[in-house]
Design an enzyme around this catalytic site. Sequence first.
Site, PDB file in Angstrom:
ATOM      1  CD  GLN A   1       6.785  -0.179  21.112  1.00 54.67           C
ATOM      2  OE1 GLN A   1       6.009   0.342  21.912  1.00 54.67           O
ATOM      3  NE2 GLN A   1       8.074  -0.259  21.331  1.00 54.67           N
TER       4      GLN A   1
ATOM      5  CB  SER B   1       5.302  -6.174  25.194  1.00 50.68           C
ATOM      6  OG  SER B   1       5.983  -4.989  25.480  1.00 50.68           O
TER       7      SER B   1
ATOM      8  CD  GLU C   1       8.365   2.769  23.853  1.00 53.76           C
ATOM      9  OE1 GLU C   1       9.280   1.927  23.717  1.00 53.76           O
ATOM     10  OE2 GLU C   1       7.190   2.456  24.105  1.00 53.76           O
TER      11      GLU C   1
ATOM     12  CD  GLU D   1      11.542  -0.934  38.780  1.00 55.70           C
ATOM     13  OE1 GLU D   1      10.974  -1.026  37.665  1.00 55.70           O
ATOM     14  OE2 GLU D   1      10.970  -0.490  39.792  1.00 55.70           O
TER      15      GLU D   1
HETATM   16  C1  LIG Z   1      -0.003   1.348  29.609  1.00 58.87           C
HETATM   17  C2  LIG Z   1       0.982   0.439  28.889  1.00 58.87           C
HETATM   18  C3  LIG Z   1       1.100   0.547  27.510  1.00 58.87           C
HETATM   19  C4  LIG Z   1       1.985  -0.298  26.837  1.00 58.87           C
HETATM   20  N1  LIG Z   1       2.049  -0.207  25.459  1.00 58.87           N
HETATM   21  C5  LIG Z   1       2.858  -1.056  24.786  1.00 58.87           C
HETATM   22  C6  LIG Z   1       2.867  -1.049  23.347  1.00 58.87           C
HETATM   23  O1  LIG Z   1       2.141  -0.266  22.696  1.00 58.87           O
HETATM   24  N2  LIG Z   1       3.649  -1.938  22.701  1.00 58.87           N
HETATM   25  C7  LIG Z   1       4.457  -2.802  23.371  1.00 58.87           C
HETATM   26  O2  LIG Z   1       5.175  -3.558  22.711  1.00 58.87           O
HETATM   27  N3  LIG Z   1       4.468  -2.860  24.728  1.00 58.87           N
HETATM   28  C8  LIG Z   1       3.692  -1.995  25.441  1.00 58.87           C
HETATM   29  N4  LIG Z   1       3.663  -2.038  26.832  1.00 58.87           N
HETATM   30  C9  LIG Z   1       4.478  -3.069  27.510  1.00 58.87           C
HETATM   31  C10 LIG Z   1       5.665  -2.513  28.282  1.00 58.87           C
HETATM   32  O3  LIG Z   1       6.696  -2.142  27.409  1.00 58.87           O
HETATM   33  C11 LIG Z   1       6.100  -3.622  29.242  1.00 58.87           C
HETATM   34  O4  LIG Z   1       5.048  -3.795  30.185  1.00 58.87           O
HETATM   35  C12 LIG Z   1       7.381  -3.282  29.985  1.00 58.87           C
HETATM   36  O5  LIG Z   1       8.477  -3.261  29.098  1.00 58.87           O
HETATM   37  C13 LIG Z   1       7.678  -4.277  31.130  1.00 58.87           C
HETATM   38  O6  LIG Z   1       7.567  -5.586  30.703  1.00 58.87           O
HETATM   39  P1  LIG Z   1       6.688  -6.643  31.522  1.00 58.87           P
HETATM   40  O7  LIG Z   1       5.337  -6.034  31.743  1.00 58.87           O
HETATM   41  O8  LIG Z   1       6.754  -7.948  30.804  1.00 58.87           O
HETATM   42  O9  LIG Z   1       7.380  -6.759  32.951  1.00 58.87           O
HETATM   43  P2  LIG Z   1       8.674  -7.614  33.321  1.00 58.87           P
HETATM   44  O10 LIG Z   1       9.726  -7.400  32.278  1.00 58.87           O
HETATM   45  O11 LIG Z   1       8.251  -9.021  33.589  1.00 58.87           O
HETATM   46  O12 LIG Z   1       9.145  -6.913  34.661  1.00 58.87           O
HETATM   47  C14 LIG Z   1       8.566  -7.233  35.955  1.00 58.87           C
HETATM   48  C15 LIG Z   1       9.307  -6.434  37.000  1.00 58.87           C
HETATM   49  O13 LIG Z   1      10.710  -6.811  37.027  1.00 58.87           O
HETATM   50  C16 LIG Z   1      11.546  -5.682  36.853  1.00 58.87           C
HETATM   51  N5  LIG Z   1      12.716  -6.047  36.047  1.00 58.87           N
HETATM   52  C17 LIG Z   1      12.709  -6.803  34.919  1.00 58.87           C
HETATM   53  N6  LIG Z   1      13.982  -6.932  34.443  1.00 58.87           N
HETATM   54  C18 LIG Z   1      14.790  -6.237  35.290  1.00 58.87           C
HETATM   55  C19 LIG Z   1      16.195  -6.002  35.339  1.00 58.87           C
HETATM   56  N7  LIG Z   1      17.022  -6.504  34.410  1.00 58.87           N
HETATM   57  N8  LIG Z   1      16.674  -5.240  36.339  1.00 58.87           N
HETATM   58  C20 LIG Z   1      15.828  -4.729  37.309  1.00 58.87           C
HETATM   59  N9  LIG Z   1      14.489  -4.947  37.323  1.00 58.87           N
HETATM   60  C21 LIG Z   1      13.974  -5.678  36.322  1.00 58.87           C
HETATM   61  C22 LIG Z   1      10.692  -4.659  36.134  1.00 58.87           C
HETATM   62  O14 LIG Z   1      11.156  -3.334  36.366  1.00 58.87           O
HETATM   63  C23 LIG Z   1       9.311  -4.910  36.730  1.00 58.87           C
HETATM   64  O15 LIG Z   1       9.181  -4.239  37.947  1.00 58.87           O
HETATM   65  C24 LIG Z   1       2.795  -1.220  27.539  1.00 58.87           C
HETATM   66  C25 LIG Z   1       2.682  -1.309  28.937  1.00 58.87           C
HETATM   67  C26 LIG Z   1       1.785  -0.497  29.603  1.00 58.87           C
HETATM   68  C27 LIG Z   1       1.686  -0.623  31.097  1.00 58.87           C
END
Ligand SMILES: Cc1cc2nc3c(=O)[nH]c(=O)nc-3n(C[C@H](O)[C@H](O)[C@H](O)COP(=O)(O)OP(=O)(O)OC[C@H]3O[C@@H](n4cnc5c(N)ncnc54)[C@H](O)[C@@H]3O)c2cc1C
Length: 401
Positions: free
Chosen positions: A121, A124, A239, A370
Site C-alpha cells: 500500500q 503515506s 485496512e 488519535e
Molecule cells: C509499522 C508501520 C507500517 C506502516 N505501513 C504502511 C504502509 O504499508 N503503507 C502506507 O501507506 N503507510 C504505512 N504506514 C504509515 C502510517 O499509516 C502513518 O504512519 C500514520 O498514518 C501516521 O502518519 P504520520 O506517521 O505521518 O504521522 P502524523 O500524521 O504526522 O501524526 C503525528 C502525530 O499527530 C497526531 N495527529 C495527526 N493528525 C491529528 C488529528 N487530526 N487529530 C489528532 N491527532 C492528530 C497523530 O495521532 C500522531 O500522534 C505504516 C506505519 C507504521 C508505523
Amino acid sequence: MTATDSADTTSPDEQLVLGLVEQLLDEHPPAAADPVEFLGAQYDLGLGWVHFPEGYGGLGLSPKLQRPIAERLGRAKAPVAYARNPIGAGMGAPTVVTHGSEEQKQRYLRPLFTGEEIWCQLFSEPGAGSDVASLAATAVRDGDEWILNGQKVWTTLAHLSRFGMIIARTNPDLPKHKGLTYFVVDMHAPGVEVRPLRQMTGEAEFNEVFFTDVRIPDRERLGDVGEGWRVALTTLMNERVSIGGAIQARGSGIIREAVGAWERSERTDEVARDRLMRLWTEAEVLRLTNIRAQQLRSKGVPGPEGSVGKIMSAELNKRVTEFAVDLMGPQGMLYTSFEFVRPESALRWDCPQKGFLRMRANSIEGGTTEVMKNILGERMLGLPGDVRTDKELPWKDVPRS
Ligand SMILES: Cc1cc2nc3c(=O)[nH]c(=O)nc-3n(C[C@H](O)[C@H](O)[C@H](O)COP(=O)(O)OP(=O)(O)OC[C@H]3O[C@@H](n4cnc5c(N)ncnc54)[C@H](O)[C@@H]3O)c2cc1C
C-alpha cells in the site's frame, strides 16, 4: 448439544460452505498440499472471500460465513492467505473487487489470494500521513499512460511486492480530496526504487519507495480520474477491519501469548494473575465486539465501526507484549539479535522482546489511535468535526513545508 440440534441451527448457506470446506480438505489435505495449490483450490471453490461474487473467490454470500470457514480451516492447519499476503488479501482484494474492471479482477485476485503476487500500500508520504489526502506524488497523463513521480514512505513489504496500490495527485487545482486518482502500479517497472527503512526491532519490514517517471498504463487505473479518494476509502475501511477485526476462537490470537508467557514464568502470585485476567477480559470484549460488528455488516465496504476494533487491538497488543516482557524480569531487557534482516512477513516475531518492540507501532500503522478516535467521535457519536482549514482550497494554494 446433539448433532441434530447443531444441524437445526445451521443455515442452508452455512451448510453449503461447510460442505465445500470438507470437499477442499478431502481433495487437498493441508499437511501434504503445496500452499499455492491449496489456496488456489480454496479460491476456485468460492471460499476465499465468501461475500465476493462468484468467479472472484466468493459465492456472493454473507461475510459472516467467513468465520466458520476460517475456524474449520484453522483446525485443519490449512495455509492462510492473509498470513502470506496481508495487505493484498486484507485491502487490495476488496478494493479491486469493488472498483476494478473485469480485466483487473481476472488478472489480480487469484494470484493475490494464493500469495504468488504480494501487494503493498503506497499511501503515506513524508509530508502526508494522517492527512493522507494532502499527498504530493503526481501522475500526469500521456496518451494511454500516466507518468508517476514522487516518494512514498513506511511501505510495508514493498521489497517483496509485485504490485502496489497507489494514490497520486492528478489535478493540483482542485481541493485535496478531489484531485486524486488511484492506480495499481507494477513494482518491477523501470523507475521504481525500493529502499529499506530499519525499525527498532532491527528488521526492515517497511521501506521508502521512489518513483521517477514511472509509466502506468491507463487500464491500471482503479476507479475514475479524480475519484481516487473514494477508492482509497475502500482500502482504508478494509485496512482497519483487517488489522483489528480478526475473530479468533476464544483464548487464541494475541491473548495466547499472554497465557503462554504466564505459564512459562511459573508465577503464582495474585498480581500477575490479576493482570492476566484483565487482559483476558479485554481480549474477550474485543472478540465479542468484532463478532457483533461482523454480524451487523452486510456485504460491501465496512463502516466506521472498524475503528473500534483497530483502537482496541492496538492497545491490547501493546499491553500483552508488555506483560510478557515484564514477566521475564531482567531477561526481558536482553535482545537476542539486532541483525539487519528483511523479513518475509510482517506478522511474526520470534521472541517476546521483539513482539514488545514491534507492537509499539500498532497505534500508528493503519491510522493512529488519535485519528481513529476522531473518526469515532465524528461518524459514530455525531460530535463536531475536527478543524479543517484547507478542505475547500485548491491543493496548490495550501501552504506546505
Ligand atoms: C509499522 C508501520 C507500517 C506502516 N505501513 C504502511 C504502509 O504499508 N503503507 C502506507 O501507506 N503507510 C504505512 N504506514 C504509515 C502510517 O499509516 C502513518 O504512519 C500514520 O498514518 C501516521 O502518519 P504520520 O506517521 O505521518 O504521522 P502524523 O500524521 O504526522 O501524526 C503525528 C502525530 O499527530 C497526531 N495527529 C495527526 N493528525 C491529528 C488529528 N487530526 N487529530 C489528532 N491527532 C492528530 C497523530 O495521532 C500522531 O500522534 C505504516 C506505519 C507504521 C508505523
